[in-house]
Design a protein around this motif. Sequence first.
Motif, PDB file in Angstrom:
ATOM      1  N   GLN A 146       9.670   4.713 -14.333  1.00  0.00           N
ATOM      2  CA  GLN A 146       8.896   5.959 -14.358  1.00  0.00           C
ATOM      3  C   GLN A 146       7.400   5.654 -14.525  1.00  0.00           C
ATOM      4  OE1 GLN A 146       9.921   9.840 -14.609  1.00  0.00           O
ATOM      5  NE2 GLN A 146      10.824   8.614 -12.982  1.00  0.00           N
ATOM      6  N   GLY A 147       6.954   4.594 -13.868  1.00  0.00           N
ATOM      7  CA  GLY A 147       5.569   4.169 -13.988  1.00  0.00           C
ATOM      8  C   GLY A 147       4.615   4.949 -13.094  1.00  0.00           C
ATOM      9  N   ALA A 148       3.358   4.517 -13.111  1.00  0.00           N
ATOM     10  CA  ALA A 148       2.307   5.225 -12.365  1.00  0.00           C
ATOM     11  C   ALA A 148       2.530   5.173 -10.863  1.00  0.00           C
ATOM     12  CB  ALA A 148       0.947   4.621 -12.724  1.00  0.00           C
ATOM     13  N   GLN A 149       3.320   4.205 -10.389  1.00  0.00           N
ATOM     14  CA  GLN A 149       3.567   4.058  -8.960  1.00  0.00           C
ATOM     15  C   GLN A 149       4.563   5.088  -8.429  1.00  0.00           C
ATOM     16  OE1 GLN A 149       5.380   2.465 -11.161  1.00  0.00           O
ATOM     17  NE2 GLN A 149       7.429   2.817 -10.381  1.00  0.00           N
ATOM     18  N   PRO A 193      14.153  -3.512   0.159  1.00  0.00           N
ATOM     19  CA  PRO A 193      13.022  -2.655   0.504  1.00  0.00           C
ATOM     20  C   PRO A 193      12.335  -2.097  -0.728  1.00  0.00           C
ATOM     21  CG  PRO A 193      15.088  -1.501   0.880  1.00  0.00           C
ATOM     22  CD  PRO A 193      15.448  -2.914   0.540  1.00  0.00           C
ATOM     23  N   VAL A 194      11.021  -1.874  -0.602  1.00  0.00           N
ATOM     24  CA  VAL A 194      10.234  -1.347  -1.734  1.00  0.00           C
ATOM     25  C   VAL A 194       9.810   0.100  -1.528  1.00  0.00           C
ATOM     26  CG1 VAL A 194       9.346  -3.651  -2.252  1.00  0.00           C
ATOM     27  CG2 VAL A 194       8.026  -2.122  -0.766  1.00  0.00           C
ATOM     28  N   GLY A 195      10.194   0.686  -0.409  1.00  0.00           N
ATOM     29  CA  GLY A 195       9.801   2.053  -0.116  1.00  0.00           C
ATOM     30  C   GLY A 195       9.912   2.327   1.362  1.00  0.00           C
ATOM     31  N   ALA A 252      10.401  -1.979  -7.548  1.00  0.00           N
ATOM     32  CA  ALA A 252      10.035  -0.589  -7.811  1.00  0.00           C
ATOM     33  C   ALA A 252       9.332  -0.093  -6.548  1.00  0.00           C
ATOM     34  CB  ALA A 252       9.124  -0.480  -9.031  1.00  0.00           C
ATOM     35  N   TRP A 253       8.946   1.176  -6.506  1.00  0.00           N
ATOM     36  CA  TRP A 253       8.277   1.706  -5.313  1.00  0.00           C
ATOM     37  C   TRP A 253       6.956   0.957  -5.092  1.00  0.00           C
ATOM     38  CZ3 TRP A 253       9.953   5.211  -1.711  1.00  0.00           C
ATOM     39  CH2 TRP A 253       8.998   5.671  -0.788  1.00  0.00           C
ATOM     40  N   GLY A 254       6.888   0.190  -3.998  1.00  0.00           N
ATOM     41  CA  GLY A 254       5.677  -0.551  -3.654  1.00  0.00           C
ATOM     42  C   GLY A 254       5.454  -1.811  -4.469  1.00  0.00           C
ATOM     43  N   LYS A 255       6.407  -2.205  -5.325  1.00  0.00           N
ATOM     44  CA  LYS A 255       6.239  -3.362  -6.205  1.00  0.00           C
ATOM     45  C   LYS A 255       7.498  -4.236  -6.159  1.00  0.00           C
ATOM     46  CE  LYS A 255       2.399  -1.550  -7.881  1.00  0.00           C
ATOM     47  NZ  LYS A 255       1.042  -2.151  -7.715  1.00  0.00           N
ATOM     48  N   GLN A 256       7.281  -5.564  -6.237  1.00  0.00           N
ATOM     49  CA  GLN A 256       8.435  -6.463  -6.238  1.00  0.00           C
ATOM     50  C   GLN A 256       8.057  -7.819  -6.821  1.00  0.00           C
ATOM     51  OE1 GLN A 256      10.469  -8.005  -2.431  1.00  0.00           O
ATOM     52  NE2 GLN A 256      11.766  -6.263  -3.056  1.00  0.00           N
ATOM     53  N   ASP A 282       0.844  -1.192   0.000  1.00  0.00           N
ATOM     54  CA  ASP A 282       0.000   0.000   0.000  1.00  0.00           C
ATOM     55  C   ASP A 282       0.879   1.242   0.000  1.00  0.00           C
ATOM     56  OD1 ASP A 282      -1.808   2.031   0.361  1.00  0.00           O
ATOM     57  OD2 ASP A 282      -2.797   1.146   2.115  1.00  0.00           O
ATOM     58  N   ALA A 283       0.823   1.997  -1.084  1.00  0.00           N
ATOM     59  CA  ALA A 283       1.688   3.177  -1.218  1.00  0.00           C
ATOM     60  C   ALA A 283       1.432   4.189  -0.108  1.00  0.00           C
ATOM     61  CB  ALA A 283       1.479   3.826  -2.581  1.00  0.00           C
TER      62      ALA A 283
END
Length: 227
Positions: free
Chosen positions: A210-213, A109-111, A186-190, A89-90
């Motif tokens: 540079q995605g939507a996340q 870590p993702v964020g 990626a940020w919040g994704k793995q 959850d971002a």
Amino acid sequence: MSFDHRTTVDPTRSADRARSRRNRVVAIGLGAVVVAGLLAFGSYTVLEETSSKDSGTDSGTQDAKQAEPTEQGKRGLPAEPVAGEKTWDAAKLTRNHVATDVAYPMEPPVGGDHAQAWLNCDGVVYEKAVRNVNAVHSLEHGAVWVTYNDEAADGDVRKLASRVGSTPYSLMSPYAGQDGAIMLTAWGKQVTVDGADDRRVAQFFAKYVQGAQTPEPGAPCTGGIDG
């Protein structure tokens, strides 16, 4: 006395006339062959042009059409779900700048909170492990982080390094503490992938570079620190 008025024939002149006739015959025959050949070539060319016009394509257009499915496939990658992907959850991934290390609940870590300096991530391949707090800042800028441990095959590591090296907003480094041999973050994704040729590698890059996340799209991946 009587005279024979018949003209005496010169054998040499007779032979010359015969050769001359043969040469004329040969020349006429060759000319007919050449004309027939030109007519046949012209007919073939006209038929080829007509066929091309009727089909509405030429060789260049056909090559382009053959390439279309591949390009369409590339454009469709970001819309496809990545099998086995984990999402956080971002809203719960805090983004404070801190001067100390952070105990992240996942590896890599993702964020979360991170250092003020980001890792340079303009297609950078790091040969040694990097600090989590700097890498997370790069994720905040929209980078994809490729990590691997000792179980990853050398060939896969080389292929992934080549992909990262040609992709802005990406970085790569070894990561001893991770569960999978090769992981993409990626940020919040793995996601953990089977190897460099796993289709999910291309999907993940297409979807999350540079995605939507990305919390800070357009923020730089240069001007930070190296390791």
